[in-house]
Design a protein around this motif. Structure first.
Motif, PDB file in Angstrom:
ATOM      1  N   PRO A   9       0.804  -1.231   0.000  1.00  0.00           N
ATOM      2  CA  PRO A   9       0.000   0.000   0.000  1.00  0.00           C
ATOM      3  C   PRO A   9       0.836   1.280   0.000  1.00  0.00           C
ATOM      4  O   PRO A   9       0.346   2.332  -0.410  1.00  0.00           O
ATOM      5  CB  PRO A   9      -0.826  -0.115   1.285  1.00  0.00           C
ATOM      6  CG  PRO A   9      -0.036  -1.029   2.164  1.00  0.00           C
ATOM      7  CD  PRO A   9       0.667  -1.987   1.237  1.00  0.00           C
ATOM      8  N   ASN A  10       2.097   1.202   0.436  1.00  0.00           N
ATOM      9  CA  ASN A  10       2.930   2.403   0.538  1.00  0.00           C
ATOM     10  C   ASN A  10       3.907   2.559  -0.622  1.00  0.00           C
ATOM     11  O   ASN A  10       4.725   3.474  -0.618  1.00  0.00           O
ATOM     12  CB  ASN A  10       3.718   2.366   1.851  1.00  0.00           C
ATOM     13  CG  ASN A  10       2.792   2.273   3.040  1.00  0.00           C
ATOM     14  OD1 ASN A  10       1.966   3.142   3.251  1.00  0.00           O
ATOM     15  ND2 ASN A  10       2.894   1.208   3.806  1.00  0.00           N
ATOM     16  N   LEU A  11       3.839   1.673  -1.602  1.00  0.00           N
ATOM     17  CA  LEU A  11       4.793   1.676  -2.708  1.00  0.00           C
ATOM     18  C   LEU A  11       4.743   2.998  -3.480  1.00  0.00           C
ATOM     19  O   LEU A  11       3.681   3.429  -3.921  1.00  0.00           O
ATOM     20  CB  LEU A  11       4.494   0.517  -3.655  1.00  0.00           C
ATOM     21  CG  LEU A  11       5.475   0.341  -4.809  1.00  0.00           C
ATOM     22  CD1 LEU A  11       6.830  -0.134  -4.286  1.00  0.00           C
ATOM     23  CD2 LEU A  11       4.915  -0.654  -5.815  1.00  0.00           C
ATOM     24  N   PHE A  12       5.920   3.635  -3.616  1.00  0.00           N
ATOM     25  CA  PHE A  12       5.995   4.877  -4.388  1.00  0.00           C
ATOM     26  C   PHE A  12       7.447   5.161  -4.750  1.00  0.00           C
ATOM     27  O   PHE A  12       8.319   5.134  -3.876  1.00  0.00           O
ATOM     28  CB  PHE A  12       5.432   6.069  -3.610  1.00  0.00           C
ATOM     29  CG  PHE A  12       5.310   7.301  -4.452  1.00  0.00           C
ATOM     30  CD1 PHE A  12       4.229   7.486  -5.286  1.00  0.00           C
ATOM     31  CD2 PHE A  12       6.317   8.262  -4.434  1.00  0.00           C
ATOM     32  CE1 PHE A  12       4.128   8.622  -6.090  1.00  0.00           C
ATOM     33  CE2 PHE A  12       6.223   9.397  -5.238  1.00  0.00           C
ATOM     34  CZ  PHE A  12       5.128   9.577  -6.064  1.00  0.00           C
ATOM     35  N   GLY A  13       7.696   5.420  -6.022  1.00  0.00           N
ATOM     36  CA  GLY A  13       9.026   5.794  -6.478  1.00  0.00           C
ATOM     37  C   GLY A  13       9.076   7.290  -6.759  1.00  0.00           C
ATOM     38  O   GLY A  13       8.382   7.781  -7.654  1.00  0.00           O
ATOM     39  N   GLN A  73      17.638   8.539 -10.682  1.00  0.00           N
ATOM     40  CA  GLN A  73      17.935   8.444  -9.251  1.00  0.00           C
ATOM     41  C   GLN A  73      16.583   8.591  -8.568  1.00  0.00           C
ATOM     42  O   GLN A  73      15.861   9.568  -8.812  1.00  0.00           O
ATOM     43  CB  GLN A  73      18.888   9.544  -8.805  1.00  0.00           C
ATOM     44  CG  GLN A  73      19.155   9.512  -7.316  1.00  0.00           C
ATOM     45  CD  GLN A  73      19.987  10.700  -6.851  1.00  0.00           C
ATOM     46  OE1 GLN A  73      20.423  11.532  -7.632  1.00  0.00           O
ATOM     47  NE2 GLN A  73      20.185  10.776  -5.551  1.00  0.00           N
ATOM     48  N   GLU A  74      16.241   7.616  -7.741  1.00  0.00           N
ATOM     49  CA  GLU A  74      14.943   7.618  -7.082  1.00  0.00           C
ATOM     50  C   GLU A  74      15.085   7.313  -5.594  1.00  0.00           C
ATOM     51  O   GLU A  74      16.074   6.723  -5.171  1.00  0.00           O
ATOM     52  CB  GLU A  74      14.030   6.533  -7.680  1.00  0.00           C
ATOM     53  CG  GLU A  74      13.764   6.675  -9.151  1.00  0.00           C
ATOM     54  CD  GLU A  74      12.971   5.503  -9.717  1.00  0.00           C
ATOM     55  OE1 GLU A  74      12.563   4.599  -8.945  1.00  0.00           O
ATOM     56  OE2 GLU A  74      12.771   5.480 -10.936  1.00  0.00           O
ATOM     57  N   GLU A 116      12.309   3.600   3.280  1.00  0.00           N
ATOM     58  CA  GLU A 116      12.748   4.107   1.977  1.00  0.00           C
ATOM     59  C   GLU A 116      14.055   3.440   1.595  1.00  0.00           C
ATOM     60  O   GLU A 116      14.817   3.000   2.456  1.00  0.00           O
ATOM     61  CB  GLU A 116      12.980   5.616   2.029  1.00  0.00           C
ATOM     62  CG  GLU A 116      11.746   6.427   2.286  1.00  0.00           C
ATOM     63  CD  GLU A 116      12.041   7.915   2.337  1.00  0.00           C
ATOM     64  OE1 GLU A 116      13.194   8.312   2.634  1.00  0.00           O
ATOM     65  OE2 GLU A 116      11.108   8.699   2.089  1.00  0.00           O
ATOM     66  N   ILE A 117      14.304   3.431   0.279  1.00  0.00           N
ATOM     67  CA  ILE A 117      15.555   2.903  -0.237  1.00  0.00           C
ATOM     68  C   ILE A 117      15.971   3.756  -1.434  1.00  0.00           C
ATOM     69  O   ILE A 117      15.132   4.154  -2.241  1.00  0.00           O
ATOM     70  CB  ILE A 117      15.413   1.403  -0.605  1.00  0.00           C
ATOM     71  CG1 ILE A 117      16.765   0.792  -0.921  1.00  0.00           C
ATOM     72  CG2 ILE A 117      14.413   1.189  -1.718  1.00  0.00           C
ATOM     73  CD1 ILE A 117      16.745  -0.723  -0.959  1.00  0.00           C
ATOM     74  N   ASP A 118      17.255   4.098  -1.492  1.00  0.00           N
ATOM     75  CA  ASP A 118      17.788   4.835  -2.638  1.00  0.00           C
ATOM     76  C   ASP A 118      18.010   3.850  -3.775  1.00  0.00           C
ATOM     77  O   ASP A 118      18.503   2.737  -3.560  1.00  0.00           O
ATOM     78  CB  ASP A 118      19.117   5.501  -2.281  1.00  0.00           C
ATOM     79  CG  ASP A 118      18.949   6.600  -1.240  1.00  0.00           C
ATOM     80  OD1 ASP A 118      17.960   7.344  -1.321  1.00  0.00           O
ATOM     81  OD2 ASP A 118      19.801   6.691  -0.345  1.00  0.00           O
ATOM     82  N   SER A 153      20.819   0.870   1.056  1.00  0.00           N
ATOM     83  CA  SER A 153      20.330   0.153   2.234  1.00  0.00           C
ATOM     84  C   SER A 153      18.990   0.740   2.660  1.00  0.00           C
ATOM     85  O   SER A 153      18.831   1.962   2.696  1.00  0.00           O
ATOM     86  CB  SER A 153      21.322   0.291   3.388  1.00  0.00           C
ATOM     87  OG  SER A 153      22.550  -0.301   3.047  1.00  0.00           O
ATOM     88  N   PRO A 154      18.020  -0.129   2.989  1.00  0.00           N
ATOM     89  CA  PRO A 154      16.727   0.383   3.445  1.00  0.00           C
ATOM     90  C   PRO A 154      16.862   1.212   4.716  1.00  0.00           C
ATOM     91  O   PRO A 154      17.681   0.907   5.581  1.00  0.00           O
ATOM     92  CB  PRO A 154      15.923  -0.889   3.722  1.00  0.00           C
ATOM     93  CG  PRO A 154      16.600  -1.955   2.932  1.00  0.00           C
ATOM     94  CD  PRO A 154      18.047  -1.579   2.905  1.00  0.00           C
ATOM     95  N   ARG A 155      16.066   2.272   4.790  1.00  0.00           N
ATOM     96  CA  ARG A 155      15.966   3.115   5.985  1.00  0.00           C
ATOM     97  C   ARG A 155      14.529   3.015   6.481  1.00  0.00           C
ATOM     98  O   ARG A 155      13.609   3.447   5.793  1.00  0.00           O
ATOM     99  CB  ARG A 155      16.293   4.563   5.656  1.00  0.00           C
ATOM    100  CG  ARG A 155      17.696   4.793   5.144  1.00  0.00           C
ATOM    101  CD  ARG A 155      17.927   6.263   4.801  1.00  0.00           C
ATOM    102  NE  ARG A 155      17.018   6.798   3.810  1.00  0.00           N
ATOM    103  CZ  ARG A 155      17.176   6.666   2.492  1.00  0.00           C
ATOM    104  NH1 ARG A 155      18.183   5.997   1.992  1.00  0.00           N
ATOM    105  NH2 ARG A 155      16.299   7.225   1.664  1.00  0.00           N
TER     106      ARG A 155
END
Length: 128
Positions: free
Chosen positions: A65-69, A84-85, A97-99, A120-122
């Motif tokens: 449900p939170n997926l967003f680039g 770059q996202e 979030e993840i870079d 790395s995920p934050r």
């Protein structure tokens, strides 16, 4: 002075698939991938070969449900598009979030190959 630059033909499939990704619309997303596309973890680990495998990878992800680039920056040279996202995901330990650096090779108006370098995920701070 800000200069407006018209989007290139190479950008269109990349932007359209990002829009579909954010809408979690698998059919619209897949319209922009060639039938024989290849999907890599940067630099050379093949994760999916062909549109069917790419679809399969994203069907589950699109249920998040939170997926967003969020596009931070885009560069285009000929038929290569580099985005770059910052991607918001629901990880096993929670929302975060993840870079991401995404490199797309465009052929005949579709994504033929793509490479993804993930940071790395934050995790988001908990609401406790």
């Amino acid at each position: 002075m800000k200069v407006s630059i018209a989007p290139t033909a190479a950008e269109q499939p990349v932007q359209k698939q990002l829009d579909a990704y954010n809408a979690r619309d698998i059919d619209a997303f897949m319209e922009w991938w060639s039938d024989d596309c290849e999907y890599y973890e940067f630099p050379a680990k093949l994760l999916a070969s062909g549109a069917g495998q790419i679809r399969e990878r994203h069907v589950t992800r699109f249920k998040e449900p939170n997926l967003f680039g969020k596009l931070i920056r885009r560069s285009v040279v000929d038929n290569l598009v580099v985005d770059q996202e910052v991607v918001t995901r629901t990880f096993a330990n929670g929302i975060g979030e993840i870079d991401v650096l995404a490199i797309y090779q465009i052929e005949n108006g579709k994504i033929a190959k793509a490479w993804f370098k993930m940071g790395s995920p934050r995790l988001a701070p908990s609401a406790d």
